[in-house]
Design a protein around this motif. Sequence first.
Motif, short mmCIF file in Angstrom:
data_model
loop_
_atom_site.label_atom_id
_atom_site.label_comp_id
_atom_site.label_asym_id
_atom_site.label_seq_id
_atom_site.Cartn_x
_atom_site.Cartn_y
_atom_site.Cartn_z
N ILE A 104 37.94 37.34 43.13
CA ILE A 104 38.59 37.14 44.44
C ILE A 104 39.23 35.76 44.51
N GLN A 105 38.52 34.75 44.04
CA GLN A 105 39.04 33.38 44.06
C GLN A 105 40.31 33.27 43.22
N ARG A 106 40.29 33.79 42.03
CA ARG A 106 41.45 33.67 41.14
C ARG A 106 42.62 34.52 41.62
N MET A 107 42.37 35.71 42.15
CA MET A 107 43.45 36.55 42.67
C MET A 107 44.05 35.93 43.94
N GLY A 108 43.22 35.33 44.76
CA GLY A 108 43.73 34.63 45.95
C GLY A 108 44.64 33.49 45.56
N ASN A 109 44.24 32.76 44.52
CA ASN A 109 45.05 31.66 44.02
C ASN A 109 46.40 32.17 43.51
N ILE A 110 46.37 33.28 42.80
CA ILE A 110 47.60 33.88 42.27
C ILE A 110 48.51 34.32 43.42
N GLN A 111 47.95 34.94 44.44
CA GLN A 111 48.75 35.38 45.58
C GLN A 111 49.41 34.21 46.30
#
Length: 126
Positions: free
Chosen positions: A105-112
């Motif tokens: 979730i943390q890494r995907m949020g950063n990507i978004q």
Amino acid sequence: MDKYIYDESNGLWYELQGDYYIPCLTLPAEKENKPIGLWGQRHLRYLKEYKRVTYTTLLTNGTLNGYLVDIDEQAQDMFSRLIKQMAAKEGITEMLKVENQMLWIQRMGNIQIRAREIINTELIFN
């Protein structure tokens, strides 16, 4: 005095308002009236605030809605493509999602967030 008069020299109708005749002008209707998404709304706000001439030209030509729908579709496609490409490049997989959900979730949020910033820079606020 008549409420409406027609001027044959320029082909316009005029309406009496107070002591003055004001031209009866209407904007041309757009061919398609598709809903404008989030990205299109952001670009519309940007055009109204910073690109008044472009906004007025698109509005008076009757092409504003179609233009905003096109921008919205481009931005949505670009967003999806960027998310997939960045996730693949950084090794974020479904296996990571199963093993460590909070990290995923943390890494995907950063990507978004990064993808939104790229789209804002290249499409929306340009």
